[in-house]
Motif scaffolding. Structure first.
Motif, mmCIF file in Angstrom:
data_model
loop_
_atom_site.group_PDB
_atom_site.id
_atom_site.type_symbol
_atom_site.label_atom_id
_atom_site.label_comp_id
_atom_site.label_asym_id
_atom_site.label_seq_id
_atom_site.Cartn_x
_atom_site.Cartn_y
_atom_site.Cartn_z
ATOM 1 N N ASN A 101 0.808 -1.201 0.000
ATOM 2 C CA ASN A 101 0.000 0.000 0.000
ATOM 3 C C ASN A 101 0.848 1.261 0.000
ATOM 4 O OD1 ASN A 101 -2.682 -1.074 0.050
ATOM 5 N ND2 ASN A 101 -2.206 -1.835 2.088
ATOM 6 N N THR A 127 -16.717 -1.030 2.759
ATOM 7 C CA THR A 127 -15.407 -1.621 3.021
ATOM 8 C C THR A 127 -14.667 -1.886 1.725
ATOM 9 O OG1 THR A 127 -16.305 -2.648 5.007
ATOM 10 C CG2 THR A 127 -14.227 -3.518 4.184
ATOM 11 N N LYS A 128 -15.383 -2.397 0.709
ATOM 12 C CA LYS A 128 -14.760 -2.665 -0.598
ATOM 13 C C LYS A 128 -14.256 -1.375 -1.222
ATOM 14 C CE LYS A 128 -14.029 -5.287 -4.328
ATOM 15 N NZ LYS A 128 -13.617 -4.303 -5.322
ATOM 16 N N GLU A 156 -11.030 -0.282 0.418
ATOM 17 C CA GLU A 156 -9.898 -1.106 -0.024
ATOM 18 C C GLU A 156 -9.430 -0.679 -1.412
ATOM 19 O OE1 GLU A 156 -11.446 -5.016 0.152
ATOM 20 O OE2 GLU A 156 -11.381 -5.157 2.350
ATOM 21 N N ARG A 184 -7.535 2.576 -1.318
ATOM 22 C CA ARG A 184 -6.199 2.461 -0.751
ATOM 23 C C ARG A 184 -5.211 1.910 -1.774
ATOM 24 N NH1 ARG A 184 -3.991 -0.961 4.251
ATOM 25 N NH2 ARG A 184 -2.081 0.222 4.603
ATOM 26 N N LYS A 185 -5.698 1.039 -2.651
ATOM 27 C CA LYS A 185 -4.829 0.514 -3.711
ATOM 28 C C LYS A 185 -4.371 1.633 -4.646
ATOM 29 C CE LYS A 185 -7.108 -4.009 -3.852
ATOM 30 N NZ LYS A 185 -8.089 -4.832 -4.580
ATOM 31 N N GLU A 220 -2.663 2.948 6.746
ATOM 32 C CA GLU A 220 -4.008 2.510 7.101
ATOM 33 C C GLU A 220 -4.776 3.590 7.840
ATOM 34 O OE1 GLU A 220 -7.322 0.228 7.391
ATOM 35 O OE2 GLU A 220 -5.494 -0.450 6.377
#
Length: 962
Positions: free
Chosen positions: A217, A286-287, A290, A293-294, A300
């Protein structure tokens, strides 16, 4: 037979000896390729031959499930007709998978054998017809890519049944066939045990959006992830919106095309100090976090959630559910300008108070809304929320073309018949879940199959009770299913989705709760067991299977079509054509080449007839339909649309509005718009120009009108030069016809009265000019001028679909009045030209192919196609071979009379006929016979018309089928 041999000789001479030969014959050798721009592909030719043949032979080395799926519905229809075929293949290079062989076993009218011949690599398709054979041979295997998108060379040839060429092919086939092994389940099991693919024959689809292959990340890793081509274009358009000083933008992107990744790339480019991302369901949240963040990288702690028990408030990137953040006690925790960038997913829900509260509270530097379906059934204007700034738009067809979605094979199949009647709108629950219907569903679902090792399916029903009962019935048949309705909690829904993805459930049986907002990429089969009520919902449900996943090559869509009044919405939704033009809707049912990539749309024959019935029976142009389309477009534009806007934004066909209300002005008044008043004559002229010119069937009139509106007059020579510049026909007859249109002398007395009675254009001193009333109105009433200019521009746009240097377009649609006009007849003689009429060196022939049952026998002539090249035609009754009326027709070639053939399927198609081209009389077919009438038998003449060009297959099949 003699005609066939003569035509075949002409075809071969032109194809192999002299391409300049005028008589080209009906069976030319043809190179078959996949041409995406022209919507042409090898599959189309294959299907055309299948639908005409008496039997067939395939000899192909490689077959995929997807390639086979593209033919399944057509092979099913052949089975219903008792037509069988043979297929020869092999295990060469272990390309063919065991599951594909099992799919072949399902097709009962195709006998399959396998050869162990070393290096078996043939690719040939032979079709037996009554008088001849057709052969397609070349580079295309039976794979979806080879039949639809790959660069392939195949040759289509025609041979007499006694020809040596076809004899050699059949001899080769029969020799290998005799030594080959019959395909059985036992053989497949043995093959499966030893199956080790030597090449990767299984297509694995990866999601095109980047960011998947990076586990870390770190920001430097995230920056390695770059947008794809479509995302680059979208990002540039979003940037342009901001560059113009706008602080809001709407992104319209089909389900599965990566809206979240796209928005993350834009956030990376924008570099906000803080960002807020709002969704309507926690499982999406949540997806999304994620995925962001990619793309963005970082630690985090930079990414937080504001939902449920999570109350992160100070993170740089905050992801919130609308239910949580919209509460007053939560909103007040944030400053109004807390976030530089706010994104709202599924923004079509923004009509709810919770969304309004949040959007009115925050004042970011930029706010982005994202949706796949901005159209609303409740009339709420999403576009207005974003100041009419559409930053980017990609719909289903474009996404398929760009390979952003998983390919699909759609099958419109016939629903269950109970006592000879198809399931319809009024079916009660007990009829929907009978033992027989459940078995019918299972049979269809099994036949059309799915891609992958295990089924992961969604079944959409019309009622909650049906979902529960059907799930129970399927479980009794050995399936693992669960019913899921709006009564179930979010926790139960998530549990069922997890069970489906893990393989412990085969199907989730539901009503409408999965139309949107749910992401199950592994879904490989979608079953529709309800009538289509809206194009939006149809696409939402189809879209549940369009996300790419490594376990599937394609998704199967099985739509059970009963006797439903809204069936016409199916081709409308699949094609994306919102025109509500019945002809377009019929065309999209019979010709589905508009679907891009390797995806296909297929209708079983009976299901297709149900759609045609729905088109004929439905009022596609009801005031409600037109008003809804108007409101949708007005919402999108933020103003009253013009006729041209309907074309630009792919909305309803403007001709549909004119056919109902004579002019757009009258339509606007009807739906309650307050408009500046036009006087009676202005309104009459506007009606005339709209009714007669808007369809663009002749370019000449709107070109002249455009000049006269801009400069009030034009010299005849200047007008002729303008026509020449536009590649239009310029002759005395055409110029005379144009003036008779404008001075109204062409029209019937009732039409002249309707159009204001006085000439609109007058001729003085070799100059055309508008009458004084028109000139005055154009100068004093700029609204009137705007209406006229809108009609002109719309007409000129439509005219691009018609040849300007020929009077008629092959397969174009024309009314009798249209034909009189474009063939330069002096008057509108639609009232006296039923059947046929000869005048001015032309003879239009009008055929209604399927007559109403109550038509009197004395006029119910049995005109019919003997073949795509020959139309059997009858004269009017009380005519003999010596009748003066028939002499110009019988000797048309000697008399320089052009016979033009116009055919419509039945009276439900309205006033317009398809133009099928010129024809000549086969004098050897002339026969004088009789027809019974109320006053006794009367003489009548029967003759065959030989078409200049054979009728193309789709059109021929559509017109002749009952």
């Amino acid at each position: 037979m003699e005609n066939f041999i003569r035509s075949l000789k002409d075809s071969l001479h032109k194809g192999f000896i002299d391409h300049t030969k005028i008589n080209q014959g009906k069976y030319p050798p043809k190179l078959l390729i996949n041409n995406i721009e022209k919507n042409e592909n090898v599959l189309g030719s294959l299907i055309e031959e299948l639908e005409k043949c008496e039997s067939f032979i395939f000899s192909v080395a490689f077959i995929t499930e997807s390639g086979l799926a593209a033919l399944k519905s057509h092979l099913w229809d052949l089975r219903q007709k008792g037509i069988k075929g043979r297929l020869l293949t092999s295990t060469f290079l272990s390309f063919n998978q065991p599951k594909m062989f099992r799919e072949l076993l399902k097709i009962e009218n195709v006998e399959v054998r396998l050869t162990d011949m070393k290096g078996f690599h043939s690719k040939g398709y032979i079709f037996k017809h009554r008088t001849h054979y057709s052969l397609i041979v070349g580079s295309s295997n039976l794979t979806a890519s080879a039949l639809k998108v790959n660069y392939e060379w195949n040759v289509k040839l025609t041979s007499h049944k006694n020809g040596e060429f076809i004899h050699h092919f059949r001899e080769q086939f029969e020799g290998v066939w005799a030594k080959s092994q019959v395909l059985t389940e036992q053989w497949i099991k043995k093959y499966e045990e030893n199956y080790v693919p030597l090449i990767n024959s299984k297509v694995i689809h990866q999601i095109k959006d980047p960011g998947i292959s990076y586990a870390g990340n770190a920001i430097e890793d995230a920056m390695k992830i770059v947008p794809n081509k479509m995302q680059e274009a979208a990002l540039e358009q979003i940037h342009q919106v901001r560059a113009q000083g706008q602080n809001k933008g709407l992104v319209i992107s089909a389900t599965g095309t990566g809206k979240t990744y796209l928005s993350a790339f834009d956030v990376r480019r924008f570099r906000p100090k803080r960002m807020l991302f709002i969704v309507h369901r926690e499982q999406i949240l949540t997806k999304a976090k994620e995925d962001y963040r990619k793309i963005l990288g970082g630690v985090e702690e930079d990414f937080g959630l504001f939902s449920g028990t999570s109350r992160d408030q100070n993170t740089k990137y905050l992801f919130a559910t609308i239910q949580s953040i919209s509460r007053d006690n939560h909103l007040c925790r944030f400053e109004k300008d807390e976030f530089d960038y706010v994104l709202i997913d599924e923004v079509h829900k923004a009509g709810a108070e919770s969304y309004k509260r949040v959007m009115e509270y925050f004042t970011p530097k930029f706010m982005m809304g994202m949706t796949a379906t901005p159209e609303r059934t409740d009339g709420f204007n999403i576009y207005e929320l974003f100041d009419y700034n559409i930053a980017y738009e990609i719909r289903l067809q474009e996404a398929l073309e760009e390979e952003m979605l998983c390919p699909f094979h759609y099958f419109g199949v016939t629903d269950f018949e109970l006592d000879g009647q198809l399931i319809d709108d009024t079916a009660i629950l007990s009829q929907l879940v009978t033992e027989e219907r459940v078995q019918h569903i299972i049979d269809k679902v099994s036949y059309y199959g799915f891609s992958g090792d295990e089924v992961r399916g969604l079944i959409f029903c019309s009622r909650k009770a049906e979902a529960k009962e059907l799930s129970k019935a399927l479980n009794e048949k050995g399936f693992n299913t669960a019913a899921l309705t709006g009564n179930d909690s979010q926790q139960v829904r998530e549990q069922r989705v997890n069970q489906l993805e893990s393989g412990s459930l085969d199907y989730i049986v539901t009503v409408d709760i999965f139309n949107e907002g749910i992401d199950i990429p592994s879904v490989n089969q979608v079953i529709m067991l309800r009538q289509t009520q809206s194009s939006i919902i149809f696409i939402q449900q189809l879209g549940r299977g369009l996300r790419k996943h490594q376990t599937k090559e394609f998704v199967t869509i099985i739509d059970f079509i009963g006797n439903y009044k809204n069936n016409y919405l199916i081709p409308t939704a699949l094609s994306g054509d919102k025109s509500m033009n019945k002809d377009n809707t019929r065309r999209h049912t019979k010709d589905t080449s508009y679907i891009k990539g390797v995806s296909t749309v297929n209708f079983e024959e009976v299901a297709k007839k149900q759609i045609y019935k729905s088109i004929n029976d439905s009022k596609l142009t009801s005031l409600k339909v037109l008003r809804d389309a108007y409101i949708e477009l007005k919402n999108k534009l933020g103003r009253i649309p013009k006729l041209m806007d309907y074309i630009t934004y792919h909305s309803i066909d403007p001709n549909v509005i004119i056919n109902e209300y004579n002019s757009y002005y009258q339509f606007l008044l009807k739906i309650g718009e307050e408009l500046p008043v036009l006087d009676k004559y202005e309104s009459q002229v506007l009606s005339m120009l709209s009714i007669e010119f808007l369809n663009g069937k002749r370019r000449h009139e709107p070109l002249l009108l455009e000049q006269l509106v801009n400069q009030s007059s034009i010299h005849i020579k200047d007008y002729q030069q303008l026509l020449q510049k536009n590649n239009c026909i310029v002759d005395e007859a055409t110029l005379k016809s144009i003036i008779r249109i404008f001075d109204l002398s062409f029209f019937t007395q009732s039409d002249q009265k309707k159009y204001g009675e006085k000439p609109i254009v007058i001729t003085e001193n070799q100059t055309y000019k508008l009458n004084t009333h028109m000139q005055s109105s154009l100068q004093e009433n700029h609204y009137f001028k705007e209406y006229i200019e809108d009609v002109i521009q719309t007409a000129l746009t439509f005219s691009k679909d018609y040849p300007s240097n020929e009077p008629l377009k092959l397969y174009g649609k024309y009314s009798r009045k249209d034909v009189c006009r474009v063939l330069n007849w002096e008057n509108d003689e639609k009232g006296t030209m039923y059947g046929y009429k000869t005048k001015h060196g032309t003879c239009p022939v009008f055929v209604t192919y399927h007559k109403d049952e109550d038509v009197e026998s004395s006029v119910a002539y049995e005109d019919e196609f003997i073949s795509p090249e020959i139309l059997k035609m009858f004269s009017k009754n009380s005519r003999t071979l010596n009748s003066a009326e028939l002499q110009p027709i019988i000797y048309s070639e000697d008399n320089n009379v052009d016979i033009h053939v116009f055919v419509k399927k039945d009276d439900a198609e309205g006033r317009d006929f398809y133009y099928l081209g010129k024809a000549v009389v086969d004098r050897n077919s002339l026969e004088q016979t009789t027809i019974p009438t109320a006053s006794g038998d009367r003489p009548i003449v029967k003759m065959n018309l030989l078409m200049e060009y054979p009728i193309k297959h789709n059109m021929y099949h559509y017109l002749t089928s009952k």
